[in-house]
Enzyme design. Structure first.
Site, PDB file in Angstrom:
ATOM      1  N   HIS A  19       0.792  -1.228   0.000  1.00  0.00           N
ATOM      2  CA  HIS A  19       0.000   0.000   0.000  1.00  0.00           C
ATOM      3  C   HIS A  19       0.826   1.281   0.000  1.00  0.00           C
ATOM      4  O   HIS A  19       0.438   2.270  -0.613  1.00  0.00           O
ATOM      5  CB  HIS A  19      -0.957   0.010   1.198  1.00  0.00           C
ATOM      6  CG  HIS A  19      -2.245  -0.657   0.885  1.00  0.00           C
ATOM      7  ND1 HIS A  19      -3.432   0.015   0.745  1.00  0.00           N
ATOM      8  CD2 HIS A  19      -2.528  -1.948   0.633  1.00  0.00           C
ATOM      9  CE1 HIS A  19      -4.385  -0.823   0.435  1.00  0.00           C
ATOM     10  NE2 HIS A  19      -3.867  -2.031   0.367  1.00  0.00           N
ATOM     11  N   ASP A 113      -3.989   6.994   2.402  1.00  0.00           N
ATOM     12  CA  ASP A 113      -4.532   5.755   1.858  1.00  0.00           C
ATOM     13  C   ASP A 113      -6.028   5.691   2.211  1.00  0.00           C
ATOM     14  O   ASP A 113      -6.418   5.953   3.362  1.00  0.00           O
ATOM     15  CB  ASP A 113      -3.793   4.568   2.477  1.00  0.00           C
ATOM     16  CG  ASP A 113      -4.111   3.276   1.747  1.00  0.00           C
ATOM     17  OD1 ASP A 113      -3.196   2.720   1.117  1.00  0.00           O
ATOM     18  OD2 ASP A 113      -5.280   2.805   1.792  1.00  0.00           O
TER      19      ASP A 113
END
Ligand code: UDP
Length: 445
Positions: A19, A113
């Site tokens: 990520h 994120d």
């Protein structure tokens, strides 16, 4: 220029899997395009290797709740549960450290994120914009946004027909109930991951200034339209691997030189990303299928100890098995004719933007929808429909995609997607325009 006249952009990474990488890639792009004097702070649990010490982006460590003694042996669900207990305090503490270190320069925007659904509250507390970045496939993002509607319409247990087409949502036409990420129409949404994604689907439309997505306009026109209607600004800014090709990795095992020996489109690249793990039995089936197919292969495999006895020796003239491949570069090599993967979104983007057809063995999360997009929406690959790989279905799929006529057609379609992607990152292209719109939001004070 006083510190009040300058922007300070905080980049908050979800610190697991791959990520952090696309967020850093976006951050590096923003940093190179922002006005001189803009500060960038990157918050994660460890410093990314691709962040040079002299970078314009400064790194700040967040606590992730992990126990160093058990590193690498904790189930991802447990890892996330423990991590969520540390939030939002861990990020707030690191944000304070970032403000202190740059002479009290307050944070003016938070890019985070999308998994970090609670960042909207931090941004509201700071009185600044929040821009989430969705790093996975757009199809699964849409599915998460419609979680409540899907659960109502399809049901959450045995009543769900796994083969029902999701065509009642135009963006998900061609996808089936069985392709949805785990927990959307099964489970009770109380697990660490499921609740995180569910909260995300509520919070982002409610308070994000914009949503940035690692995809490009035109790849899924119906999804583009739906997202544009749901958010203040929906900004497909990818593919990030094309927007920021400067993050090239070293080729420690000389994979690219090895590929030079082969004919165009003749080699299969094999990798299951950084998290997915095959059982020993499936690994043996895959190896045997590769051997049986006769197709040359480059395989990124961390632990080759479980390969069948003699496999490496028998295939040494046409196979290379190494623990790490500079994948994005390798996929661009003309010798590569197919990519066999778990369909992590980064791998999918890197394959299609290189015009390489795919063989899909999805495991979890967005991978099943990504695989369905590859094989049935874009028609640039095949999915092992019964889930696991056998020597027979691997050998058959290899022949079909690498050698056969169908594979040639898939390659043509993949080349068309590659051109569309390349167009989006050319001057004036949609991702370039969307990136400019994102930059304006990010540097606003
Ligand atoms: N990767 C790589 N070399 C390898 C294996 C993986 O460079 O040998 C990179 C790959 O290019 C991709 C990322 O690791 O950018 C994997 O991301 P993806 O989203 O495909 O899967 P995940 O690891 O998140 O499941």
């Amino acid at each position: 220029m006083g510190s009040a006249d300058r922007s300070h952009v905080a980049l908050l990474a979800f610190p697991f899997g791959t990520h952090a990488a696309p967020l850093l890639s976006l951050g590096l792009n923003l940093a190179s395009s922002a006005p001189h004097g803009t500060t960038f702070s990157f918050l994660s649990n460890r410093r990314p290797v691709s962040l040079p010490p002299n970078s314009a982006i400064k790194f700040y460590e967040i606590a992730d709740g992990s126990d160093p003694e058990h590193e690498g042996h904790v189930h991802p669900e447990e890892e996330v549960r423990v991590f969520m207990e540390e939030t939002p305090g861990n990020y707030k503490k690191a944000l304070e450290a970032a403000v202190d270190r740059c002479g009290g320069q307050r944070v003016t925007c938070i890019v985070a994120d999308a998994f970090l659904w609670f960042v909207g509250d931090i941004a509201a507390e700071f009185g600044v914009h929040w821009v989430p970045l969705w790093t996975g496939g757009p199809c699964s993002f849409l599915a998460h946004l419609y979680t409540d509607m899907l659960r109502n319409k399809i049901g959450t247990g045995k009543e769900a027909d796994p083969d029902e087409d999701l065509q009642f949502l135009p963006g998900l036409s061609g996808f089936r109930v069985r392709d949805l990420p785990d927990d959307i129409v099964t489970g009770d949404l109380t697990g660490a991951f499921a609740s995180l994604l569910h909260r995300m689907s509520i919070e982002i439309p409610r308070s994000a200034a914009a949503i940035a997505i690692n995809t490009f306009e035109g790849l899924h026109p119906d999804i583009d339209a739906d997202l544009a209607s749901k958010f203040k600004k929906s900004l497909p800014i990818g593919p990030l691997n094309l927007l920021n090709p400067t993050l090239n990795q070293p080729d420690r095992f000389s994979c690219l030189a090895w590929l030079d020996k082969f004919e165009p489109h003749s080699v299969a690249y094999v990798s299951f990303g950084t998290l997915a793990a095959l059982t020993e039995a499936e690994l043996v089936e895959l190896a045997s299928g590769l051997e049986q197919s006769g197709v040359p292969f480059l395989w990124s495999l961390k632990e080759p100890g479980q390969l069948p006895a003699g496999f490496l020796d028998r295939t040494k003239d046409r196979g290379l098995v190494v623990p790490w491949v500079p994948q994005a570069e390798a996929l661009k090599h003309v010798a590569v004719g197919a990519s066999l993967s778990h369909c992590g979104w980064n791998s999918v983007m890197e394959s299609v933007t290189s015009g390489v057809p795919m063989l899909c063995r999805p495991f979890l999360g967005d991978q099943t929808m990504n695989a369905r997009a590859v094989s049935h929406v874009w028609k640039v690959g095949v999915t092992f429909e019964n889930g696991t790989m056998t020597r027979a279905n691997v050998a058959e799929a290899m022949k079909k995609v690498v050698v056969g006529e169908e594979g040639r057609k898939m390659r043509e379609r993949a080349a068309a997607i590659r051109e569309m992607a390349a167009g989006s990152v050319r001057p004036g292209g949609s991702s370039v325009q969307n990136f400019k719109a994102l930059l304006d939001i990010v540097i606003a004070r």
